[in-house]
Design a protein around this motif. Sequence first.
Motif, PDB file in Angstrom:
ATOM      1  N   UNK A   1       0.855  -1.312   0.195  1.00 26.92           N
ATOM      2  CA  UNK A   1       0.020  -0.019   0.024  1.00 26.92           C
ATOM      3  C   UNK A   1       0.990   1.297  -0.076  1.00 26.92           C
ATOM      4  N   UNK A   2       0.269   2.382  -0.079  1.00 23.36           N
ATOM      5  CA  UNK A   2       0.682   3.835  -0.063  1.00 23.36           C
ATOM      6  C   UNK A   2       1.601   3.862   1.263  1.00 23.36           C
ATOM      7  N   UNK A   3       2.844   4.509   1.287  1.00 21.05           N
ATOM      8  CA  UNK A   3       3.488   4.557   2.524  1.00 21.05           C
ATOM      9  C   UNK A   3       4.200   3.458   3.077  1.00 21.05           C
ATOM     10  N   UNK A   4       4.170   2.127   2.534  1.00 14.17           N
ATOM     11  CA  UNK A   4       5.050   1.215   2.923  1.00 14.17           C
ATOM     12  C   UNK A   4       6.158   1.365   2.139  1.00 14.17           C
ATOM     13  N   UNK A   5       7.267   0.448   2.985  1.00 12.43           N
ATOM     14  CA  UNK A   5       8.547   0.591   2.120  1.00 12.43           C
ATOM     15  C   UNK A   5       8.422  -0.024   0.897  1.00 12.43           C
ATOM     16  N   UNK A   6       9.234   0.500  -0.211  1.00 14.77           N
ATOM     17  CA  UNK A   6       9.153   0.017  -1.428  1.00 14.77           C
ATOM     18  C   UNK A   6      10.117  -1.187  -1.452  1.00 14.77           C
ATOM     19  N   UNK A   7       9.597  -2.106  -2.331  1.00 15.16           N
ATOM     20  CA  UNK A   7      10.410  -3.529  -2.701  1.00 15.16           C
ATOM     21  C   UNK A   7      11.888  -3.131  -3.184  1.00 15.16           C
ATOM     22  N   UNK A   8      12.786  -4.035  -2.620  1.00 16.07           N
ATOM     23  CA  UNK A   8      13.975  -3.819  -3.030  1.00 16.07           C
ATOM     24  C   UNK A   8      14.664  -4.978  -3.786  1.00 16.07           C
ATOM     25  N   UNK A   9      15.831  -4.842  -4.326  1.00 17.90           N
ATOM     26  CA  UNK A   9      16.383  -5.810  -5.135  1.00 17.90           C
ATOM     27  C   UNK A   9      16.412  -7.185  -4.454  1.00 17.90           C
ATOM     28  N   UNK A  10      16.565  -7.344  -3.214  1.00 15.64           N
ATOM     29  CA  UNK A  10      16.312  -8.521  -2.482  1.00 15.64           C
ATOM     30  C   UNK A  10      15.121  -9.074  -2.434  1.00 15.64           C
ATOM     31  N   UNK A  11      13.848  -8.409  -2.573  1.00 19.57           N
ATOM     32  CA  UNK A  11      12.427  -8.718  -2.447  1.00 19.57           C
ATOM     33  C   UNK A  11      12.460  -9.378  -4.128  1.00 19.57           C
ATOM     34  N   UNK A  12      13.028  -8.746  -5.050  1.00 21.11           N
ATOM     35  CA  UNK A  12      12.665  -9.030  -6.499  1.00 21.11           C
ATOM     36  C   UNK A  12      13.442 -10.417  -6.747  1.00 21.11           C
ATOM     37  N   UNK A  13      14.450 -10.477  -6.029  1.00 18.92           N
ATOM     38  CA  UNK A  13      15.232 -11.823  -6.103  1.00 18.92           C
ATOM     39  C   UNK A  13      14.625 -12.953  -5.572  1.00 18.92           C
ATOM     40  N   UNK A  14      13.991 -12.676  -4.296  1.00 17.85           N
ATOM     41  CA  UNK A  14      12.996 -13.716  -3.661  1.00 17.85           C
ATOM     42  C   UNK A  14      11.643 -13.998  -4.148  1.00 17.85           C
ATOM     43  N   UNK A  15      11.134 -12.986  -5.050  1.00 19.05           N
ATOM     44  CA  UNK A  15      10.069 -13.197  -5.777  1.00 19.05           C
ATOM     45  C   UNK A  15      10.360 -14.394  -6.962  1.00 19.05           C
ATOM     46  N   UNK A  16      11.470 -14.017  -7.605  1.00 25.96           N
ATOM     47  CA  UNK A  16      12.201 -15.334  -8.420  1.00 25.96           C
ATOM     48  C   UNK A  16      11.952 -16.535  -7.832  1.00 25.96           C
ATOM     49  N   UNK A  17      12.437 -16.574  -6.907  1.00 21.54           N
ATOM     50  CA  UNK A  17      12.592 -18.060  -5.928  1.00 21.54           C
ATOM     51  C   UNK A  17      11.046 -18.582  -5.828  1.00 21.54           C
ATOM     52  N   UNK A  18      10.118 -17.531  -5.364  1.00 24.56           N
ATOM     53  CA  UNK A  18       8.673 -17.844  -5.130  1.00 24.56           C
ATOM     54  C   UNK A  18       8.104 -18.234  -6.481  1.00 24.56           C
TER      55      UNK A  18
END
Length: 425
Positions: free
Chosen positions: A163-180
């Motif tokens: 949502x608005x105001x929450x921390x923006x996804x970072x590179x680590x999140x993107x890499x983890x999304x690839x794992x998922x």
Amino acid sequence: MAEDRRLRAVVALSQAMAAAQTPREFWRAAALGACSALSGSFAALSVWERELGRLKVLVNAGERAPGEEEFPESETYPVNRFPEITEFLHEQWAGGGEPDAWVESIDDAPAAGPGEPPRGYRHPSAPAGGRIAALRRRRRGCCVVAPIVLHGRAWGELYVARPLGAPVFDRGDADFATVLTSVIASGIAQTERLEEVRRLAFTDPLTGLANRRAVDMRLDEALERHRADGSVVSLVVCDLNGLKRVNDTHGHAVGDRLLERFGSVLSLCGAMLPGALAARLGGDEFCLLSVGPAADEVVRVAGELCVRAAELELGDGVACGVASTGDPIGQVRTARRLFRLADAAQYRAKAARAPEPVVAGRDGTVLRLADTPPRHPERERRAFRGAPAEDGSAVDGPEKDGPAEDGPAEGGTASGGPEEPWGGS
């Protein structure tokens, strides 16, 4: 500690998908599991329907915005609005890598440190205003988009938002999304086994597009609709130039890659015509079947297809023929007749080396060629091979018989008359 949490999230995702009893339960479990693992508030799972050139949303999970249904029946998005799924993924594979997830945000997040880039970013292939506008409209601040790859081909995508105001996804999140998505892809492979026979019956295994059987069925239905309410039915038949040269010079693996790449371009262009079916007829022949859009719009998209095909590496563009009930081609009572007209236009384009589509009813040669009885009716789709161009040259191809030399059959003109004097009905 963070690694432990993510490992537990992967285990929970796998267990939830394994417990699902129906496709919808599986989609919900996959989306909710990924949403929780990435600390998101919303997640969606979409499939790339290549033959229709669109992304179809299977499930919206989590905190849905007004108007978002959990299992939407008709929430689809043309892939030409999101070219990264058709273009970026192929570029990644061509470079020997695997497609990665990426992050998009309504505003760039602060850099992680001096001299480092912002953590939030938009994929360079994504058109401005696409996903970003959707984030703003639904009051979300950022999203991570991860391609789902199944059997070496893009199957669809996972989309997780905050949502608005929450921390923006970072590179680590993107890499983890690839794992998922790798975990989700394994689950999809299991659930799709029961559908494999049905899908293969109507799908080209190399490109993922529809096959000739699917086109025949859809075209019969389209012509019934044309007879009932006058809906415009258009057929674009394409012959990919230079495939034999690529196979002979670079090998069949590279030739197959060219076929796959053109199939993606065809899917993307087909998405510009609502409801169009993109198919591979066999070998180097492809087609688009459109029901509804005007003939001029179909010709425009066919022209765009020619331009994009000419830009493909290694290939020599495409010969493209169009036949539409919206043009003066006479009565079209059978699928065979429309195919024959589109074939004649395509072979005319091949003979003339035309960089743009040739259209039946707009090129006088096409109707005469289509109404010429083939010497070998059992091979009529190839009977135009070798037909001489106006300059006396011949079209390259395995069939050298060409049309009969006694001229067009009587009555086969744009003004109407006895249809298919060569045996069709």
